[in-house]
Design a protein around this motif. Structure first.
Motif, PDB file in Angstrom:
ATOM      1  N   GLU A 168     -15.444 -12.697  22.446  1.00  0.00           N
ATOM      2  CA  GLU A 168     -15.391 -12.756  20.982  1.00  0.00           C
ATOM      3  C   GLU A 168     -15.331 -14.210  20.504  1.00  0.00           C
ATOM      4  O   GLU A 168     -15.952 -14.570  19.498  1.00  0.00           O
ATOM      5  CB  GLU A 168     -14.164 -11.991  20.467  1.00  0.00           C
ATOM      6  N   TRP A 181      -9.573  -9.745  20.619  1.00  0.00           N
ATOM      7  CA  TRP A 181      -9.998 -11.135  20.501  1.00  0.00           C
ATOM      8  C   TRP A 181      -9.833 -11.781  21.867  1.00  0.00           C
ATOM      9  O   TRP A 181      -8.733 -12.028  22.322  1.00  0.00           O
ATOM     10  CB  TRP A 181      -9.165 -11.853  19.449  1.00  0.00           C
ATOM     11  N   PRO A 219     -10.735  -8.821  14.655  1.00  0.00           N
ATOM     12  CA  PRO A 219     -10.532 -10.263  14.477  1.00  0.00           C
ATOM     13  C   PRO A 219     -11.849 -11.021  14.319  1.00  0.00           C
ATOM     14  O   PRO A 219     -11.921 -11.964  13.532  1.00  0.00           O
ATOM     15  CB  PRO A 219      -9.805 -10.669  15.766  1.00  0.00           C
ATOM     16  N   LEU A 220     -12.881 -10.602  15.039  1.00  0.00           N
ATOM     17  CA  LEU A 220     -14.169 -11.278  14.927  1.00  0.00           C
ATOM     18  C   LEU A 220     -14.738 -11.135  13.526  1.00  0.00           C
ATOM     19  O   LEU A 220     -15.195 -12.117  12.922  1.00  0.00           O
ATOM     20  CB  LEU A 220     -15.150 -10.707  15.960  1.00  0.00           C
ATOM     21  N   ARG A 229     -12.743 -13.255  10.973  1.00  0.00           N
ATOM     22  CA  ARG A 229     -12.992 -14.680  11.085  1.00  0.00           C
ATOM     23  C   ARG A 229     -14.368 -15.052  10.519  1.00  0.00           C
ATOM     24  O   ARG A 229     -14.523 -16.094   9.879  1.00  0.00           O
ATOM     25  CB  ARG A 229     -12.873 -15.127  12.541  1.00  0.00           C
ATOM     26  N   TYR A 251     -18.177 -15.808  18.064  1.00  0.00           N
ATOM     27  CA  TYR A 251     -17.795 -16.422  16.791  1.00  0.00           C
ATOM     28  C   TYR A 251     -18.175 -17.896  16.756  1.00  0.00           C
ATOM     29  O   TYR A 251     -18.761 -18.380  15.770  1.00  0.00           O
ATOM     30  CB  TYR A 251     -16.288 -16.288  16.555  1.00  0.00           C
TER      31      TYR A 251
END
Length: 376
Positions: free
Chosen positions: A26, A22, A52-53, A56, A30
């Motif tokens: 990223e 992240w 993490p992307l 989320r 996002y």
């Protein structure tokens, strides 16, 4: 700002980023996907499974597909089929890639799937290796590209002159000014902050090296490092060897960074080059924090020396310490530079303006004939 024409057509966009970390790229992918999704824009994200992307995007209800892609995936028919199905199911007309490894995989796969527009967003100043494969990918697969700073655009065109014939959007990073806003009452005396992935190129060890120059004249000084990464154990050991345990806090990742960072009086930027208009500096400026940065790559496009902070010779720890001390000792100077940074963020780095510019460019990309020209 001039808006998009009433007859504009909403082009289905896929934002592809298969990094497992992240970081700045990223965050941009996002944030852009979230903004487009909130406007009802047809958007899809391709991300690494359980990254993490991806997590989320799922939490925000953004259409996202997890695909494991490495360079050798080009030899895997199943990977080609999965990408083809994903892009065609979303009706993708513009595929925006994050980095060189995505260009080598998703770029080729997107072209084979019939995606009309293949775009690379470049966020670091490091140029691609000058080899035949990269030249073909950049000049024959791409139909347009995005650079976040003039320095990055210039370096890439110097290495690959054929890129000058493709549509270019200069799109510096933006910041959500409603979220990142000054909180003067939160500042604590002597507090310094740095936000960076804990990896060698981010130069957090250089930030630690500044502290011994500060302590004799600013005994209350304390550095907080927000970020995670493979260098954390080594950096903590380095701080211990330098007897800085009480002077440094490794705070990890923060979901409320805008509140935590507001406790600082000065923001440091110590990366070893290869940076564009880095998100962390923008966030600090939006909070009204003066910035002291090493003079690398695109930094002077963001930090105005003597106005929004100080830019010092790359690697000169003593010079950085002198500027930090000057700021810690002068409340009026900090306030003046912090206010100038906030004004610069408001004038040139509003996130909603970045989204609008990107959309106008994407929607018109299909009508642009590749030609030698100037940045958008």
């Amino acid at each position: 700002m001039q808006g998009r024409p009433a007859s504009h057509r909403r082009v289905p966009v896929c934002l592809a980023n298969v990094s497992r970390i992240w970081g700045g790229g990223e965050i941009w992918h996002y944030s852009m996907a979230a903004s487009l999704h909130a406007q009802g824009y047809p958007v899809q994200v391709i991300a690494w499974p359980d990254s993490p992307l991806l997590r989320r995007c799922e939490a925000a209800g953004i259409p996202v597909t997890g695909i494991r892609l490495r360079t050798w995936s080009l030899l895997n028919p199943a990977a080609w089929l999965q990408v083809r199905r994903t892009l065609r199911a979303a009706g993708t007309e513009c595929l925006i890639l994050n980095a060189s490894h995505e260009l080598k995989t998703l770029g080729l796969m997107g072209r084979a799937a019939g995606v009309p527009q293949i775009v690379l967003r470049r966020g670091v100043a490091r140029a691609f290796s000058r080899n035949m494969l990269n030249r073909l990918l950049l000049e024959r697969v791409l139909t347009g590209w995005i650079a976040i700073s003039e320095e990055i655009a210039a370096r890439l065109v110097l290495a690959f002159p054929g890129l000058a014939r493709l549509p270019l959007l200069l799109l510096p990073n933006g910041v959500d000014l409603a979220r990142w806003r000054p909180q003067p009452a939160a500042a604590r005396p002597g507090r310094l902050g740095i936000v960076a992935r804990l990896s060698p190129e981010k130069g957090v060890d250089r930030a630690l090296g500044v502290l011994p120059w500060l302590v004799p004249e600013a005994p209350e000084v304390h550095l907080t490092v927000w970020g995670e990464g493979p260098e954390q154990e080594r950096l903590e050991a380095l701080a211990a060897r330098m007897c800085l345990q009480r002077r440094v806090s490794f705070a990890g990742f923060s979901e409320q960074l805008e509140t935590d960072l507001a406790a600082c009086q000065v923001f440091l930027f110590t990366a070893r080059g290869q940076e564009g208009t880095t998100q962390a500096i923008l966030q600090a400026m939006a909070l009204g924090l003066p910035v002291v940065a090493f003079d690398t790559d695109s930094i002077r496009e963001l930090v105005r020396d003597g106005e929004t902070g100080f830019v010092v010779p790359d690697g000169d720890l003593e010079a950085m310490a002198r500027k930090v001390l000057a700021l810690l000792a002068d409340d009026a100077l900090r306030a003046r530079m912090g206010a100038a940074g906030r004004q610069q963020a408001e004038a040139h780095h509003r996130w909603e303006d970045s989204v609008e510019r990107a959309l106008r460019w994407i929607e018109n990309l299909s009508y642009l004939t590749p030609r030698k020209g100037s940045p958008a």
